[in-house]
Scaffold this motif. Structure first.
Motif, PDB file in Angstrom:
ATOM      1  N   MET A  90       0.856  -1.200   0.000  1.00  0.00           N
ATOM      2  CA  MET A  90       0.000   0.000   0.000  1.00  0.00           C
ATOM      3  C   MET A  90       0.888   1.245   0.000  1.00  0.00           C
ATOM      4  SD  MET A  90      -2.757  -0.919   2.951  1.00  0.00           S
ATOM      5  CE  MET A  90      -2.311  -2.498   3.647  1.00  0.00           C
ATOM      6  N   THR A  91       0.331   2.344  -0.501  1.00  0.00           N
ATOM      7  CA  THR A  91       1.040   3.613  -0.327  1.00  0.00           C
ATOM      8  C   THR A  91       0.900   4.005   1.142  1.00  0.00           C
ATOM      9  OG1 THR A  91      -0.914   4.969  -0.678  1.00  0.00           O
ATOM     10  CG2 THR A  91       0.343   4.355  -2.656  1.00  0.00           C
ATOM     11  N   ASP A  92       1.718   4.924   1.571  1.00  0.00           N
ATOM     12  CA  ASP A  92       1.631   5.351   2.982  1.00  0.00           C
ATOM     13  C   ASP A  92       0.258   5.955   3.287  1.00  0.00           C
ATOM     14  OD1 ASP A  92       2.811   7.275   1.177  1.00  0.00           O
ATOM     15  OD2 ASP A  92       3.090   8.623   2.851  1.00  0.00           O
ATOM     16  N   GLU A  93      -0.320   6.641   2.306  1.00  0.00           N
ATOM     17  CA  GLU A  93      -1.641   7.249   2.536  1.00  0.00           C
ATOM     18  C   GLU A  93      -2.724   6.184   2.657  1.00  0.00           C
ATOM     19  OE1 GLU A  93      -2.527  10.364  -0.179  1.00  0.00           O
ATOM     20  OE2 GLU A  93      -1.189  11.725   0.911  1.00  0.00           O
ATOM     21  N   ASP A  94      -2.667   5.188   1.756  1.00  0.00           N
ATOM     22  CA  ASP A  94      -3.644   4.089   1.829  1.00  0.00           C
ATOM     23  C   ASP A  94      -3.510   3.341   3.140  1.00  0.00           C
ATOM     24  OD1 ASP A  94      -4.780   4.565  -0.550  1.00  0.00           O
ATOM     25  OD2 ASP A  94      -3.747   2.967  -1.657  1.00  0.00           O
ATOM     26  N   PHE A  95      -2.256   3.074   3.494  1.00  0.00           N
ATOM     27  CA  PHE A  95      -1.982   2.337   4.726  1.00  0.00           C
ATOM     28  C   PHE A  95      -2.610   3.065   5.912  1.00  0.00           C
ATOM     29  CE2 PHE A  95       0.415   1.130   8.449  1.00  0.00           C
ATOM     30  CZ  PHE A  95       0.711  -0.208   8.264  1.00  0.00           C
ATOM     31  N   ALA A  96      -2.336   4.377   6.002  1.00  0.00           N
ATOM     32  CA  ALA A  96      -2.836   5.149   7.146  1.00  0.00           C
ATOM     33  C   ALA A  96      -4.365   5.187   7.142  1.00  0.00           C
ATOM     34  CB  ALA A  96      -2.269   6.563   7.109  1.00  0.00           C
ATOM     35  N   GLU A  97      -4.944   5.345   5.962  1.00  0.00           N
ATOM     36  CA  GLU A  97      -6.397   5.458   5.885  1.00  0.00           C
ATOM     37  C   GLU A  97      -7.072   4.126   6.247  1.00  0.00           C
ATOM     38  OE1 GLU A  97      -7.474   8.109   2.761  1.00  0.00           O
ATOM     39  OE2 GLU A  97      -9.362   7.056   2.474  1.00  0.00           O
ATOM     40  N   LYS A  98      -6.557   3.049   5.678  1.00  0.00           N
ATOM     41  CA  LYS A  98      -7.157   1.729   5.963  1.00  0.00           C
ATOM     42  C   LYS A  98      -6.961   1.360   7.431  1.00  0.00           C
ATOM     43  CE  LYS A  98      -7.298  -0.768   1.576  1.00  0.00           C
ATOM     44  NZ  LYS A  98      -6.603  -0.074   0.482  1.00  0.00           N
ATOM     45  N   LEU A  99      -5.777   1.617   7.952  1.00  0.00           N
ATOM     46  CA  LEU A  99      -5.508   1.284   9.354  1.00  0.00           C
ATOM     47  C   LEU A  99      -6.473   2.053  10.272  1.00  0.00           C
ATOM     48  CD1 LEU A  99      -3.600  -0.267  11.317  1.00  0.00           C
ATOM     49  CD2 LEU A  99      -2.156   1.787  11.349  1.00  0.00           C
ATOM     50  N   LEU A 100      -6.748   3.275   9.909  1.00  0.00           N
ATOM     51  CA  LEU A 100      -7.660   4.080  10.716  1.00  0.00           C
ATOM     52  C   LEU A 100      -9.086   3.522  10.642  1.00  0.00           C
ATOM     53  CD1 LEU A 100      -8.318   6.539  12.443  1.00  0.00           C
ATOM     54  CD2 LEU A 100      -8.475   7.905  10.367  1.00  0.00           C
ATOM     55  N   PHE A 101      -9.558   3.254   9.447  1.00  0.00           N
ATOM     56  CA  PHE A 101     -10.953   2.804   9.314  1.00  0.00           C
ATOM     57  C   PHE A 101     -11.150   1.365   9.770  1.00  0.00           C
ATOM     58  CE2 PHE A 101     -11.237   6.443   6.293  1.00  0.00           C
ATOM     59  CZ  PHE A 101     -12.164   7.151   7.045  1.00  0.00           C
ATOM     60  N   GLU A 102     -10.144   0.518   9.527  1.00  0.00           N
ATOM     61  CA  GLU A 102     -10.345  -0.906   9.821  1.00  0.00           C
ATOM     62  C   GLU A 102      -9.914  -1.303  11.231  1.00  0.00           C
ATOM     63  OE1 GLU A 102      -8.692  -3.192   6.581  1.00  0.00           O
ATOM     64  OE2 GLU A 102      -9.544  -1.794   5.125  1.00  0.00           O
ATOM     65  N   GLU A 103      -8.884  -0.651  11.755  1.00  0.00           N
ATOM     66  CA  GLU A 103      -8.393  -1.056  13.079  1.00  0.00           C
ATOM     67  C   GLU A 103      -8.409   0.090  14.089  1.00  0.00           C
ATOM     68  OE1 GLU A 103      -7.794  -3.903  14.295  1.00  0.00           O
ATOM     69  OE2 GLU A 103      -7.706  -5.197  12.525  1.00  0.00           O
ATOM     70  N   HIS A 104      -8.869   1.239  13.655  1.00  0.00           N
ATOM     71  CA  HIS A 104      -8.970   2.396  14.545  1.00  0.00           C
ATOM     72  C   HIS A 104      -7.643   2.768  15.204  1.00  0.00           C
ATOM     73  CE1 HIS A 104     -13.633   1.990  14.872  1.00  0.00           C
ATOM     74  NE2 HIS A 104     -13.176   1.873  13.651  1.00  0.00           N
ATOM     75  N   VAL A 105      -6.607   2.745  14.397  1.00  0.00           N
ATOM     76  CA  VAL A 105      -5.300   3.240  14.851  1.00  0.00           C
ATOM     77  C   VAL A 105      -4.898   4.374  13.905  1.00  0.00           C
ATOM     78  CG1 VAL A 105      -2.847   2.714  15.182  1.00  0.00           C
ATOM     79  CG2 VAL A 105      -4.581   1.000  15.764  1.00  0.00           C
ATOM     80  N   ALA A 106      -4.589   5.514  14.480  1.00  0.00           N
ATOM     81  CA  ALA A 106      -4.235   6.672  13.641  1.00  0.00           C
ATOM     82  C   ALA A 106      -2.724   6.867  13.597  1.00  0.00           C
ATOM     83  CB  ALA A 106      -4.899   7.931  14.198  1.00  0.00           C
ATOM     84  N   VAL A 107      -2.190   6.860  12.390  1.00  0.00           N
ATOM     85  CA  VAL A 107      -0.786   7.210  12.160  1.00  0.00           C
ATOM     86  C   VAL A 107      -0.791   8.258  11.036  1.00  0.00           C
ATOM     87  CG1 VAL A 107       0.100   4.933  12.839  1.00  0.00           C
ATOM     88  CG2 VAL A 107      -0.474   5.358  10.444  1.00  0.00           C
ATOM     89  N   VAL A 108       0.340   8.893  10.800  1.00  0.00           N
ATOM     90  CA  VAL A 108       0.363   9.943   9.777  1.00  0.00           C
ATOM     91  C   VAL A 108       1.201   9.480   8.586  1.00  0.00           C
ATOM     92  CG1 VAL A 108       0.939  12.346   9.303  1.00  0.00           C
ATOM     93  CG2 VAL A 108       0.179  11.687  11.582  1.00  0.00           C
ATOM     94  N   PRO A 109       0.674   9.602   7.360  1.00  0.00           N
ATOM     95  CA  PRO A 109       1.463   9.201   6.188  1.00  0.00           C
ATOM     96  C   PRO A 109       2.767   9.995   6.123  1.00  0.00           C
ATOM     97  CG  PRO A 109      -0.793   9.829   5.561  1.00  0.00           C
ATOM     98  CD  PRO A 109      -0.632  10.177   7.007  1.00  0.00           C
ATOM     99  N   GLY A 110       3.855   9.290   5.869  1.00  0.00           N
ATOM    100  CA  GLY A 110       5.169   9.936   5.846  1.00  0.00           C
ATOM    101  C   GLY A 110       5.286  10.998   4.773  1.00  0.00           C
TER     102      GLY A 110
END
Ligand SMILES: Cc1ncc(COP(=O)(O)O)c(C=O)c1O
Length: 395
Positions: free
Chosen positions: A333-353
């Motif tokens: 995944m791109t960093d943006e996709d990773f951050a977005e999916k992680l937020l919606f699917e696992e409710h963990v917020a990180v910031v795309p590099g």
């Protein structure tokens, strides 16, 4: 925005992209049970005796402007502290300025030194405000990439390659946000040599200087020949958990500081009075609090960075601040996709590099300044997320 409305705005403002992080925070605020590794802010409350100093200041009716430079008692404490920590001597009456956070200091440094078209070299990825402040001052940001293989430490050879006749300044964060990188001593010396050779100013943001792990923080201002060309920026936000007080300072040679004061006095007047009195208390009696919070971050860092590597997110050693910057490219995944999916699917917020510069692409920033058990739970969720996608890709 329609063309008419857009044309009202200055070119400089138009040139700066809206913050890539904001979108995430807006979403996070609408979701319950999110573990946020997104915000780079201490989870501690300001130590009680420092809060009380602020309250006392108000109760005593200290509600007027202070000197434009800031209270002399605070500047004297700052001068003593800089001498103690770095062996540097700054005159409290002409070489120290109290600012509204390091944020104001960075902006002042840019507007004081930069003319339109001047180039400012700064490591990529870097703190989001740097590029914007350079552009607001009319300057041209020149990003110098840093790499995981060197623990994202900026290298003097890369800076040398970026210097042109238009270069006026090198702007560094040490330790760095978002990577947690600390500039190795040998590179600091190399950068100092370049600055002297090419007659450049160095602005150094040391807001994380009290969060350097397993080694002593060294300021580039203390290297031979550097005090006279360094604008040292630091503050109370991170070391004393005082982000909301908005208090920081600049130490610089008198002729530069006087020019910075000119902008500060016309735009800000002075930092808040109660925050200044709280900062005096922090410097006089806050050392144990700094140590206590440092030990806590240090413990979280060890557990969290080891945990990321264990679950398969490669993360080089962040030697300062409270950020881990793992590689997520292997997830496909791109960093943006990773951050977005992680937020919606696992409710963990990180910031795309990539929010911190092109070289941050394929990485995410995780702020580990959150409770230990929350960090453990975040690792469980990220692990589950990674497993889900690695299974998905193999079927
Ligand atoms: C590298 C860096 N510099 C400056 C700031 C802002 O500091 P202050 O709160 O002192 O304005 C931050 C805040 O996150 C930061 O990460």
């Amino acid at each position: 925005m329609d063309t008419l409305k857009r044309e009202v705005l200055s070119q400089r403002v138009r040139q700066v992209k809206p913050s890539g992080i904001r979108k995430f925070f807006d979403i996070i605020n609408t979701m319950p049970d999110v573990i946020s590794l997104g915000v780079g802010e201490p989870d501690f409350v300001t130590p009680v005796h420092i809060r009380q100093a602020g309250i006392r200041s108000i109760e005593l009716g200290h509600t007027r402007y202070t000197s434009n430079f800031g209270m002399i008692e605070l500047r004297e404490e700052l001068a003593a502290m800089l001498h103690r920590r770095y062996g540097l001597t700054y005159d409290p009456t002409s070489e120290l300025l109290v600012t509204v956070g390091v944020s104001e200091g960075v902006d002042l440094a840019m507007r004081t030194i930069i003319d339109p078209g001047d180039e400012v070299i700064s490591p990529d990825p870097g703190y989001v405000a740097y590029e914007a402040d350079i552009i607001f001052a009319g300057g041209v940001p020149v990003p110098v990439p840093t790499y995981a293989q060197y623990e994202f430490g900026v290298r003097a050879s890369e800076i040398a390659a970026a210097i042109t006749p238009r270069t006026k300044m090198i702007l560094l964060g040490n330790p760095n946000n978002p990577t947690g990188a600390v500039i190795p001593q040998v590179e600091l010396e190399g950068i100092a040599k370049l600055a002297i050779e090419h007659d450049l100013i160095v602005a150094i943001d040391e807001v994380y200087s009290r969060l350097v792990y397993d080694q002593e923080h060294r300021s580039i201002a203390s290297l031979p020949g550097m005090r006279e060309r360094t604008i040292l920026l630091d503050g109370f936000s991170k070391a004393y958990a005082m982000t909301g007080w908005r208090i920081g300072y600049v130490a610089a040679p008198a002729h530069i500081l006087e020019a910075m004061l000119k902008i500060h006095q016309y735009t800000i007047m002075c930092a808040g009075t109660a925050p200044q009195e709280a900062a005096i208390q922090a410097l006089r009696h806050g050392e144990n609090d700094v140590r206590r919070m440092y030990e806590d971050y240090s413990r979280r860092r060890r557990m969290f960075v080891d945990g990321l590597n264990r679950i398969g997110l490669n993360c080089c050693e962040p030697r300062g601040a409270f950020y881990a910057f793992p590689y997520v490219g292997a997830s496909g995944m791109t960093d943006e996709d990773f951050a977005e999916k992680l937020l919606f699917e696992e409710h963990v917020a990180v910031v795309p590099g990539s929010a911190f510069g092109l070289a941050g692409k394929d990485y995410v920033r995780c702020a580990y300044c959150t409770a230990y058990d929350q960090l453990e739970e975040a690792l469980v969720r990220i692990d589950r997320f990674l497993k889900k996608y690695s299974t998905g890709s193999s079927t």
